[in-house]
Scaffold this motif. Structure first.
Motif, PDB file in Angstrom:
ATOM      1  N   MET A   1       0.848  -1.177   0.000  1.00 11.54           N
ATOM      2  CA  MET A   1       0.000   0.000   0.000  1.00 11.54           C
ATOM      3  C   MET A   1       0.891   1.236   0.000  1.00 11.54           C
ATOM      4  SD  MET A   1      -3.316   1.511   1.323  1.00 11.54           S
ATOM      5  CE  MET A   1      -4.033   0.107   2.019  1.00 11.54           C
ATOM      6  N   VAL A   2       0.506   2.208  -0.807  1.00 16.65           N
ATOM      7  CA  VAL A   2       1.181   3.502  -0.850  1.00 16.65           C
ATOM      8  C   VAL A   2       0.400   4.440   0.073  1.00 16.65           C
ATOM      9  CG1 VAL A   2       1.818   5.449  -2.331  1.00 16.65           C
ATOM     10  CG2 VAL A   2       1.964   3.103  -3.207  1.00 16.65           C
ATOM     11  N   TYR A   3       1.116   5.161   0.916  1.00 12.77           N
ATOM     12  CA  TYR A   3       0.462   6.078   1.854  1.00 12.77           C
ATOM     13  C   TYR A   3       0.722   7.517   1.445  1.00 12.77           C
ATOM     14  CZ  TYR A   3      -0.476   2.090   4.791  1.00 12.77           C
ATOM     15  OH  TYR A   3      -0.943   0.890   5.255  1.00 12.77           O
ATOM     16  N   ALA A   4      -0.331   8.188   0.995  1.00 13.27           N
ATOM     17  CA  ALA A   4      -0.303   9.618   0.700  1.00 13.27           C
ATOM     18  C   ALA A   4      -1.155  10.283   1.786  1.00 13.27           C
ATOM     19  CB  ALA A   4      -0.843   9.887  -0.694  1.00 13.27           C
ATOM     20  N   THR A   5      -0.747  10.057   3.018  1.00 13.57           N
ATOM     21  CA  THR A   5      -1.519  10.490   4.185  1.00 13.57           C
ATOM     22  C   THR A   5      -0.646  11.336   5.109  1.00 13.57           C
ATOM     23  OG1 THR A   5      -0.940   8.452   5.338  1.00 13.57           O
ATOM     24  CG2 THR A   5      -3.019   8.458   4.110  1.00 13.57           C
ATOM     25  N   GLN A  54       4.368  15.203  -5.028  1.00 15.77           N
ATOM     26  CA  GLN A  54       5.610  14.558  -4.608  1.00 15.77           C
ATOM     27  C   GLN A  54       5.640  13.207  -5.313  1.00 15.77           C
ATOM     28  OE1 GLN A  54       6.343  14.710  -0.398  1.00 15.77           O
ATOM     29  NE2 GLN A  54       7.691  12.952  -0.466  1.00 15.77           N
ATOM     30  N   GLU A  55       6.830  12.758  -5.642  1.00 13.34           N
ATOM     31  CA  GLU A  55       6.946  11.487  -6.355  1.00 13.34           C
ATOM     32  C   GLU A  55       6.611  10.323  -5.429  1.00 13.34           C
ATOM     33  OE1 GLU A  55       9.888  10.568  -9.714  1.00 13.34           O
ATOM     34  OE2 GLU A  55      10.769   9.598  -7.936  1.00 13.34           O
ATOM     35  N   CYS A  62       6.950   5.406 -10.955  1.00 10.07           N
ATOM     36  CA  CYS A  62       6.714   6.493 -10.012  1.00 10.07           C
ATOM     37  C   CYS A  62       6.011   7.624 -10.753  1.00 10.07           C
ATOM     38  CB  CYS A  62       8.032   7.011  -9.435  1.00 10.07           C
ATOM     39  SG  CYS A  62       8.779   5.875  -8.255  1.00 10.07           S
ATOM     40  N   GLU A  63       5.260   8.430 -10.006  1.00 11.53           N
ATOM     41  CA  GLU A  63       4.512   9.535 -10.592  1.00 11.53           C
ATOM     42  C   GLU A  63       4.421  10.648  -9.559  1.00 11.53           C
ATOM     43  OE1 GLU A  63       2.942  11.407 -13.562  1.00 11.53           O
ATOM     44  OE2 GLU A  63       3.006   9.249 -13.903  1.00 11.53           O
ATOM     45  N   ASP A  64       4.328  11.886 -10.022  1.00 10.48           N
ATOM     46  CA  ASP A  64       4.103  13.018  -9.124  1.00 10.48           C
ATOM     47  C   ASP A  64       2.621  13.063  -8.773  1.00 10.48           C
ATOM     48  OD1 ASP A  64       6.726  13.825  -9.090  1.00 10.48           O
ATOM     49  OD2 ASP A  64       6.490  15.315 -10.666  1.00 10.48           O
ATOM     50  N   ILE A  65       2.313  12.873  -7.498  1.00 14.74           N
ATOM     51  CA  ILE A  65       0.941  12.832  -7.002  1.00 14.74           C
ATOM     52  C   ILE A  65       0.814  13.854  -5.885  1.00 14.74           C
ATOM     53  CG2 ILE A  65      -0.779  11.390  -5.832  1.00 14.74           C
ATOM     54  CD1 ILE A  65       0.442   8.973  -7.229  1.00 14.74           C
ATOM     55  N   SER A  66      -0.292  14.580  -5.861  1.00 10.50           N
ATOM     56  CA  SER A  66      -0.494  15.575  -4.804  1.00 10.50           C
ATOM     57  C   SER A  66      -1.146  14.924  -3.591  1.00 10.50           C
ATOM     58  CB  SER A  66      -1.356  16.735  -5.308  1.00 10.50           C
ATOM     59  OG  SER A  66      -2.676  16.312  -5.545  1.00 10.50           O
ATOM     60  N   PHE A  67      -0.750  15.414  -2.408  1.00  7.56           N
ATOM     61  CA  PHE A  67      -1.392  14.962  -1.180  1.00  7.56           C
ATOM     62  C   PHE A  67      -1.070  15.943  -0.059  1.00  7.56           C
ATOM     63  CE2 PHE A  67       2.657  12.768  -1.453  1.00  7.56           C
ATOM     64  CZ  PHE A  67       3.174  12.773  -0.170  1.00  7.56           C
ATOM     65  N   PHE A  68      -1.900  15.892   0.992  1.00  3.98           N
ATOM     66  CA  PHE A  68      -1.754  16.807   2.127  1.00  3.98           C
ATOM     67  C   PHE A  68      -0.525  16.493   2.963  1.00  3.98           C
ATOM     68  CE2 PHE A  68      -6.535  17.757   2.446  1.00  3.98           C
ATOM     69  CZ  PHE A  68      -6.378  19.045   1.967  1.00  3.98           C
ATOM     70  N   ARG A  69       0.120  17.561   3.383  1.00 12.91           N
ATOM     71  CA  ARG A  69       1.145  17.524   4.418  1.00 12.91           C
ATOM     72  C   ARG A  69       0.944  18.789   5.238  1.00 12.91           C
ATOM     73  NH1 ARG A  69       3.339  15.914  -0.203  1.00 12.91           N
ATOM     74  NH2 ARG A  69       4.336  17.846  -0.762  1.00 12.91           N
ATOM     75  N   CYS A  70       1.483  18.816   6.442  1.00 12.83           N
ATOM     76  CA  CYS A  70       1.395  20.036   7.233  1.00 12.83           C
ATOM     77  C   CYS A  70       2.622  20.156   8.123  1.00 12.83           C
ATOM     78  CB  CYS A  70       0.106  20.104   8.044  1.00 12.83           C
ATOM     79  SG  CYS A  70      -0.071  18.870   9.318  1.00 12.83           S
ATOM     80  N   CYS A  71       2.886  21.383   8.556  1.00 19.24           N
ATOM     81  CA  CYS A  71       4.022  21.639   9.430  1.00 19.24           C
ATOM     82  C   CYS A  71       3.718  22.878  10.263  1.00 19.24           C
ATOM     83  CB  CYS A  71       5.309  21.838   8.627  1.00 19.24           C
ATOM     84  SG  CYS A  71       5.268  23.252   7.519  1.00 19.24           S
TER      85      CYS A  71
END
Length: 178
Positions: A1-5, A54-55, A62-71
């Protein structure tokens, strides 16, 4: 599983906002949408939410896929938007009572490819709900809404991954309190 979380540290950062006053959020609006990032300002500090590509592993490559991040963000410096539009400050002034995450798990061709996405950050306040939502997995746009029914529909997620009917796709959507 790929995690874009969001990572556990990012979830902890969001969780730390509970009990604080949501003072405002700052963003630049382009074509009635927020492009790429915004800053949430609370009485306890600020958090920048980013939805940029992010890749990531994507089927056999591999592909550039958008997903949430925060800081954590500095309140001493002006907010810097990813686009050239003027920054707007949206005042809120409401106490944060809870935060939830809308998460989709996408399974393509009986689990041949699986990816988990955080699709929305729900900030529940005493008198209103503010939702920051993302959509298509290649788009860096963030939408602001007040009703979870407005979050990018599961039917659209399925359609995005079906590849014109070549793929069998299932999506499990959950709303998790943090």
């Amino acid at each position: 599983m790929v995690y874009a979380t969001l990572s556990s540290e990012m979830l902890d950062l969001l969780r730390s906002m509970i009990g604080n006053e949501l003072v405002s959020y700052e963003c630049a609006v382009q074509n009635n949408e927020i492009y790429g990032n915004l800053r949430i300002n609370t009485s306890g500090g600020a958090v920048e939410v980013v939805n940029e590509v992010q890749e990531l592993p994507f089927f056999d490559g591999c592909e550039d896929i958008s997903f949430f991040r925060c800081c954590e963000a500095s309140t001493d410096k002006p907010f810097v938007s990813f686009c050239d539009e003027p920054v707007s400050v949206v005042p809120v002034s409401d106490k944060i009572s809870g935060i939830e995450i809308v998460r989709d798990v996408v399974r393509v061709n009986d689990g041949n490819y699986e990816i988990a996405f955080d699709m929305a950050i729900i900030i529940k306040c005493q008198t209103r709900t503010i939702i920051f939502s993302r959509g298509w997995h290649f788009s860096e746009v963030i939408s602001v809404m007040s009703d979870t029914a407005e979050v990018y529909p599961v039917a659209n997620v399925v359609s995005d991954w079906e590849n014109d009917g070549d793929n069998q796709v299932t999506v499990d959507r959950t709303i998790m309190p943090i």
